[in-house]
Design a protein around this motif. Sequence first.
Motif, mmCIF file in Angstrom:
data_model
loop_
_atom_site.group_PDB
_atom_site.id
_atom_site.type_symbol
_atom_site.label_atom_id
_atom_site.label_comp_id
_atom_site.label_asym_id
_atom_site.label_seq_id
_atom_site.Cartn_x
_atom_site.Cartn_y
_atom_site.Cartn_z
ATOM 1 N N SER A 1 37.138 -35.214 2.722
ATOM 2 C CA SER A 1 38.107 -34.115 2.666
ATOM 3 C C SER A 1 37.801 -33.173 1.523
ATOM 4 N N ARG B 1 37.719 -29.916 13.549
ATOM 5 C CA ARG B 1 37.868 -31.073 14.435
ATOM 6 C C ARG B 1 38.181 -32.311 13.589
ATOM 7 N N PRO B 2 39.314 -32.307 12.917
ATOM 8 C CA PRO B 2 39.644 -33.422 12.010
ATOM 9 C C PRO B 2 40.142 -34.644 12.781
ATOM 10 N N TYR B 3 39.203 -35.472 13.218
ATOM 11 C CA TYR B 3 39.603 -36.690 13.912
ATOM 12 C C TYR B 3 40.075 -37.779 12.949
ATOM 13 N N GLU C 1 32.891 -32.308 10.354
ATOM 14 C CA GLU C 1 33.887 -32.241 11.418
ATOM 15 C C GLU C 1 35.188 -31.603 10.928
ATOM 16 N N ILE C 2 35.610 -31.943 9.726
ATOM 17 C CA ILE C 2 36.837 -31.348 9.173
ATOM 18 C C ILE C 2 36.649 -29.860 8.963
ATOM 19 N N ALA D 1 34.874 -30.861 2.540
ATOM 20 C CA ALA D 1 35.081 -29.993 3.694
ATOM 21 C C ALA D 1 35.131 -28.514 3.327
ATOM 22 N N ALA E 1 39.615 -38.483 8.453
ATOM 23 C CA ALA E 1 38.617 -38.781 7.429
ATOM 24 C C ALA E 1 38.887 -40.172 6.875
ATOM 25 N N GLU F 1 31.759 -36.617 8.449
ATOM 26 C CA GLU F 1 33.212 -36.423 8.441
ATOM 27 C C GLU F 1 33.577 -35.068 7.851
ATOM 28 N N ALA F 2 32.926 -34.711 6.745
ATOM 29 C CA ALA F 2 33.220 -33.424 6.122
ATOM 30 C C ALA F 2 32.860 -32.262 7.050
#
Length: 458
Positions: A114, A104-106, A99-100, A117, A108, A96-97
Motif C-alpha cells: 500500500s 484493482r485493489p484485490y 494492482e493497487i 502504490a 494487499a 500487489e502495489a
Amino acid sequence: MSSLTLLFLIAALGLVAWVVARTRARRFRRVARQRFSSLPQHHGWYVALCTVVPALAFLLIWYLISPALVTDAVLATPRAATLPPAGYDRASILSEAREIAAGRPYGAFTPLASALAPAYAAAQARFDTIGTAIALLLAFAGGAWSFLRVRPGFSARTRNERLVMALLLAASLVAIATTVGIVLSLLVESARFFRVVPIGDFLLGTRWSPSVIDPRDPGATLGAVPLFWGTFFIGAVIAMAVAVPLGLMSAIYLTQYATPRARRWIKPLLEVLAGVPTVVYGYFAALTVAPAVRSAGAALGIASASSESALAAGLVMGIMIIPFVSSMADDSLAAVPAAMRDGSFAMGATSAETIKRVLVPAALPGVIGGVLLAVSRAVGETMIVVMAASGIATLTLNPFASTTTVTKQIVDLLTGEAAFTSAKTLAAFALGLTLFVVTLLLNVVALIVVRRYREAYE
C-alpha cells in the motif's frame, strides 16, 4: 490518456492524413500535364501509413519495456529501500502495489504494498505521458515528412507495396520469433537446472520425488525416467491402442463402404470430437471413465486398481485423437490411384482383399504420418492427465495402477509455492524442454513421411 483513446487518436490522424494527401494529389493532377505513376488514393495511403505505422510500432515496443522502467523507477524511491531481497516475497509485494495503483485493489497482504502504490501510480502516469507524447510526435513527424513528398513525380504506389510487403514479412516472422523465444526461455532455465542437477541423473534416474529434494544431492530424487515412461505408456501405448484401430477402420468405412449420404453425416460428426475442449474430456475421464475402470479392475480381482489409473486417462485420450488418425487415413486412402483398386478387382479380389492387400499398404505412409502426429498431440496433452491421472511417478506395466506424465508434473511444479530459483521449480523447464524436443522430432518425422507419400501420387 488511456491506451484505447490514444489508438483512436492515431487512427484519426491517419484518416486525416489520407484525406489531405489525396486532396493534394488530386490538385496536382489537375494542374500538371505530365504522366502520373500513382493515383491520388495511392498518395493518400502512403501518407496515412507513414503516419500510423511508426506510432503503432513505437507503442508496441513501449508496451513491452515500460513495465520494467516503471518498476525501476519505483525501486529507486526511498520507500523501496525496505523491500526484502530479490525473490518471491519481493515480487509479490511489487505485484500487489502494481494492482493497487492500477485501481484493482484485490487486497494487499503487506502494508509495504500500500505504501508503494502511490509511487507506482506516479511512475506509471509519467511513463504513460512520455509514451503518448513520443507516439504522437512520431505520427505528426511521419505524416508531415510523407506529406511533403506528395508531388507529381513521386511513385507512391511502389512505396505502398514495399511498405505493405514489409508489414506482411513482419507478420510472418511473428511465429518464428515466438518459437525462438520459447526455445531460448526453455534453454536458459533448463541450463540453470542442469547446473544444479546433473543431466545424467535427470534423464536416467528412476526416482521422482521433488517434494523431498536433498540439498546435497538434488539429482537423487529428480530422475525423470518414471515420468517419461508414464507419458509414453498413456499417450503412445494405451491411447494409440484405442485411436489407431478405430480411426483406421472408420476411415476405411467412410472411403470404401459408406454411401455419399452417410459420409456427409458421419464424417462431420466424427470430426466434432476434435473440437471438444480438452477440459470436457478431463471431466469425462475423471467422473465417468475412471470409476468404471476401477470397478472393472475390482471385478477382475485386481486389488491395486485405482481411480487415477493410466488406463482411464489413456482411453479418453485415445477417443480424443481418433479424428486426427481418421482424417489423415481418410485423405491417404482417397489419394490412392483408382487404377490400383480397379486392377485388384479385375484380378478377382474381393473388397476386403483389395483393402487389406492394396489400399492399406499403398496408403500406409500417410497413415503412419497421421499416427505420429496423433502421438505428438497425445504426448503433449495436459488437461486429461491433470484431471484423471495420478501424481505418483511409477514404473509399471499395469494399466490399472496409478502413474503420471510429464505435463502433469509440469503443472504441479509450477503451481506450488517453491521459490522460482529452486531445483524443484526449474525442473519444470527441463521437463518442458525434453517434451518440446520429443514432439518436435515426432512432427518432423511425420511431415517427412507425409511429404514422401504425397510426392508418390502427385
